[in-house]
Scaffold this active site. Sequence first.
Site, PDB file in Angstrom:
ATOM      1  N   ASN A  19      49.844   7.009 -28.525  1.00  0.00           N
ATOM      2  CA  ASN A  19      49.144   7.497 -29.716  1.00  0.00           C
ATOM      3  C   ASN A  19      48.802   6.389 -30.704  1.00  0.00           C
ATOM      4  OD1 ASN A  19      48.881  10.565 -29.667  1.00  0.00           O
ATOM      5  ND2 ASN A  19      50.963  10.229 -28.915  1.00  0.00           N
ATOM      6  N   THR A  20      49.354   5.186 -30.498  1.00  0.00           N
ATOM      7  CA  THR A  20      49.036   4.056 -31.379  1.00  0.00           C
ATOM      8  C   THR A  20      48.271   2.961 -30.654  1.00  0.00           C
ATOM      9  OG1 THR A  20      51.014   4.481 -32.704  1.00  0.00           O
ATOM     10  CG2 THR A  20      50.027   2.302 -32.929  1.00  0.00           C
TER      11      THR A  20
ATOM     12  N   ASP B  45      53.721   9.947 -20.232  1.00  0.00           N
ATOM     13  CA  ASP B  45      54.393   8.643 -20.421  1.00  0.00           C
ATOM     14  C   ASP B  45      55.892   8.780 -20.185  1.00  0.00           C
ATOM     15  OD1 ASP B  45      54.584  10.190 -22.779  1.00  0.00           O
ATOM     16  OD2 ASP B  45      54.441   8.460 -24.113  1.00  0.00           O
ATOM     17  N   ARG B  46      56.456   9.913 -20.595  1.00  0.00           N
ATOM     18  CA  ARG B  46      57.883  10.171 -20.361  1.00  0.00           C
ATOM     19  C   ARG B  46      58.149  10.291 -18.866  1.00  0.00           C
ATOM     20  NH1 ARG B  46      59.166  15.425 -23.837  1.00  0.00           N
ATOM     21  NH2 ARG B  46      61.336  14.850 -23.379  1.00  0.00           N
TER      22      ARG B  46
HETATM   23  N1  LIG Z   1      52.810  -5.955 -33.284  1.00  0.00           N
HETATM   24  C1  LIG Z   1      52.951  -4.663 -33.614  1.00  0.00           C
HETATM   25  N2  LIG Z   1      52.000  -4.064 -34.301  1.00  0.00           N
HETATM   26  C2  LIG Z   1      52.124  -2.773 -34.620  1.00  0.00           C
HETATM   27  N3  LIG Z   1      53.121  -2.004 -34.283  1.00  0.00           N
HETATM   28  C3  LIG Z   1      54.104  -2.550 -33.622  1.00  0.00           C
HETATM   29  C4  LIG Z   1      54.069  -3.892 -33.216  1.00  0.00           C
HETATM   30  N4  LIG Z   1      55.170  -4.137 -32.528  1.00  0.00           N
HETATM   31  C5  LIG Z   1      55.850  -3.015 -32.501  1.00  0.00           C
HETATM   32  N5  LIG Z   1      55.242  -2.034 -33.170  1.00  0.00           N
HETATM   33  C6  LIG Z   1      55.762  -0.684 -33.329  1.00  0.00           C
HETATM   34  O1  LIG Z   1      55.502  -0.066 -32.103  1.00  0.00           O
HETATM   35  C7  LIG Z   1      54.881   1.213 -32.284  1.00  0.00           C
HETATM   36  C8  LIG Z   1      53.835   1.362 -31.255  1.00  0.00           C
HETATM   37  O2  LIG Z   1      54.497   1.248 -30.006  1.00  0.00           O
HETATM   38  P1  LIG Z   1      53.790   1.730 -28.712  1.00  0.00           P
HETATM   39  O3  LIG Z   1      54.830   1.752 -27.652  1.00  0.00           O
HETATM   40  O4  LIG Z   1      52.553   0.969 -28.466  1.00  0.00           O
HETATM   41  O5  LIG Z   1      53.423   3.226 -29.168  1.00  0.00           O
HETATM   42  P2  LIG Z   1      52.533   4.300 -28.439  1.00  0.00           P
HETATM   43  O6  LIG Z   1      52.907   4.239 -26.972  1.00  0.00           O
HETATM   44  O7  LIG Z   1      52.931   5.566 -29.085  1.00  0.00           O
HETATM   45  O8  LIG Z   1      51.099   3.936 -28.666  1.00  0.00           O
HETATM   46  C9  LIG Z   1      54.315   1.210 -33.676  1.00  0.00           C
HETATM   47  O9  LIG Z   1      54.459   2.505 -34.221  1.00  0.00           O
HETATM   48  C10 LIG Z   1      55.178   0.197 -34.393  1.00  0.00           C
HETATM   49  O10 LIG Z   1      56.272   0.838 -35.014  1.00  0.00           O
HETATM   50  C1  LIG Z   2      56.105  12.873 -27.175  1.00  0.00           C
HETATM   51  C2  LIG Z   2      54.803  12.097 -27.109  1.00  0.00           C
HETATM   52  C3  LIG Z   2      53.939  12.472 -28.302  1.00  0.00           C
HETATM   53  C4  LIG Z   2      55.129  10.595 -27.182  1.00  0.00           C
HETATM   54  O1  LIG Z   2      53.954   9.873 -27.455  1.00  0.00           O
HETATM   55  P1  LIG Z   2      53.922   8.333 -27.829  1.00  0.00           P
HETATM   56  O2  LIG Z   2      54.967   8.068 -28.843  1.00  0.00           O
HETATM   57  O3  LIG Z   2      54.231   7.587 -26.544  1.00  0.00           O
HETATM   58  O4  LIG Z   2      52.552   8.039 -28.286  1.00  0.00           O
HETATM   59  C5  LIG Z   2      54.058  12.373 -25.763  1.00  0.00           C
HETATM   60  O5  LIG Z   2      54.909  12.118 -24.693  1.00  0.00           O
HETATM   61  C6  LIG Z   2      53.528  13.774 -25.671  1.00  0.00           C
HETATM   62  O6  LIG Z   2      52.472  14.068 -26.190  1.00  0.00           O
HETATM   63  N1  LIG Z   2      54.260  14.687 -24.999  1.00  0.00           N
HETATM   64  C7  LIG Z   2      53.864  16.047 -24.751  1.00  0.00           C
HETATM   65  C8  LIG Z   2      54.901  17.017 -25.155  1.00  0.00           C
HETATM   66  C9  LIG Z   2      56.188  16.908 -24.390  1.00  0.00           C
HETATM   67  O7  LIG Z   2      56.495  15.864 -23.773  1.00  0.00           O
HETATM   68  O8  LIG Z   2      56.942  17.904 -24.388  1.00  0.00           O
HETATM   69  K   LIG Z   3      54.236   5.509 -25.116  1.00  0.00           K
END
Ligand SMILES: Nc1ncnc2c1ncn2[C@@H]1O[C@H](COP(=O)(O)OP(=O)(O)O)[C@@H](O)[C@H]1O
Ligand SMILES: CC(C)(COP(=O)(O)O)[C@@H](O)C(=O)NCCC(=O)O
Ligand SMILES: [K+]
Length: 260
Positions: free
Chosen positions: A10-11, A106-107
């Site tokens: 989500n990021t 992802d989980r």
């Molecule tokens: N260089 C970075 N820039 C921004 N966020 C970072 C960085 N390193 C670690 N983070 C942290 O990691 C999170 C994003 O991790 P990530 O595993 O990519 O998330 P997602 O899988 O949800 O997209 C951000 O919410 C932040 O807290």
């Molecule tokens: C829990 C999550 C939002 C994690 O997302 P992430 O932090 O990796 O961006 C994602 O795995 C998701 O949307 N799950 C669906 C609901 C569930 O796992 O029950």
């Molecule tokens: K993730």
Amino acid sequence: MTFLAIDVGNTRLKWAQYDAPRPGARLLAHGAAFLERIDELAEQEWKSLPAPTAMLGCCVAGEPIRRRVEEQLELWSHLDPSWVVSSAAECGVVNGYDHPGRLGVDRWVAMIGARAHLLAQAPGRPALVVMVGTAVTVDALDETGRFLGGFILPGHGIMLRALESGTAGLRVPTGDVRDFPTNTSDALTSGGTYAIAGAIERMYRNILRRCGVPPVCFLTGGAGWKMAPYLTVDFQLVESLVFDGLLRIAEQRAAERARP
Ligand SMILES: Nc1ncnc2c1ncn2[C@@H]1O[C@H](COP(=O)(O)OP(=O)(O)O)[C@@H](O)[C@H]1O
Ligand SMILES: CC(C)(COP(=O)(O)O)[C@@H](O)C(=O)NCCC(=O)O
Ligand SMILES: [K+]
């Protein structure tokens, strides 16, 4: 035969190119892009990559984002994008969710990666899989590879934003993690960190009670390193857990295709 693995959260979108679609393959290149920047991948980071022969990804950021990633993948016209969906069973992991397809993919992929690590080092042990990203997930696998269930918590950023927007007096810079915080910034940062640590410790005890054996704990996700100093349980920080799962699934699928 190069393989491109993609994990869209989500990021950020995380990607890694390997020399083959199997666990232990050599990492050739990797990177990450915030979702606001994914439309530049084909023009920038991916432009100089050798063309991947195959691609497998997982995406929890929604259909429109996934389509935008596929547009970038059109850079390699021969490539047929393939995305994992959570299923009832794959690569020796059995999905105990009420509706297996609703489990965040992802989980699911991280657990498949964790299961492969576990079998290589401690078969017979359950696993605790913690992913610290936008959200935090704390998932349990029993010693047979069955996913028992897991927690979803807000990540550090969401916790702070929720407190900021829900109160009049909490608008402060990030603080430090302290056992006994004595200012608002430290109180917020410590509260978030120990909320996550507490959930991990609780799941550790839940698994120990259910399985009678302590789990091997795997920590991953972009903010996994932030939690590492504050965990009281033994853990392994495996940044590549989702990619390891994608490599495992790609290997399995290739073997199935090759079977007569
Ligand atoms: N260089 C970075 N820039 C921004 N966020 C970072 C960085 N390193 C670690 N983070 C942290 O990691 C999170 C994003 O991790 P990530 O595993 O990519 O998330 P997602 O899988 O949800 O997209 C951000 O919410 C932040 O807290
Ligand atoms: C829990 C999550 C939002 C994690 O997302 P992430 O932090 O990796 O961006 C994602 O795995 C998701 O949307 N799950 C669906 C609901 C569930 O796992 O029950
Ligand atoms: K993730």
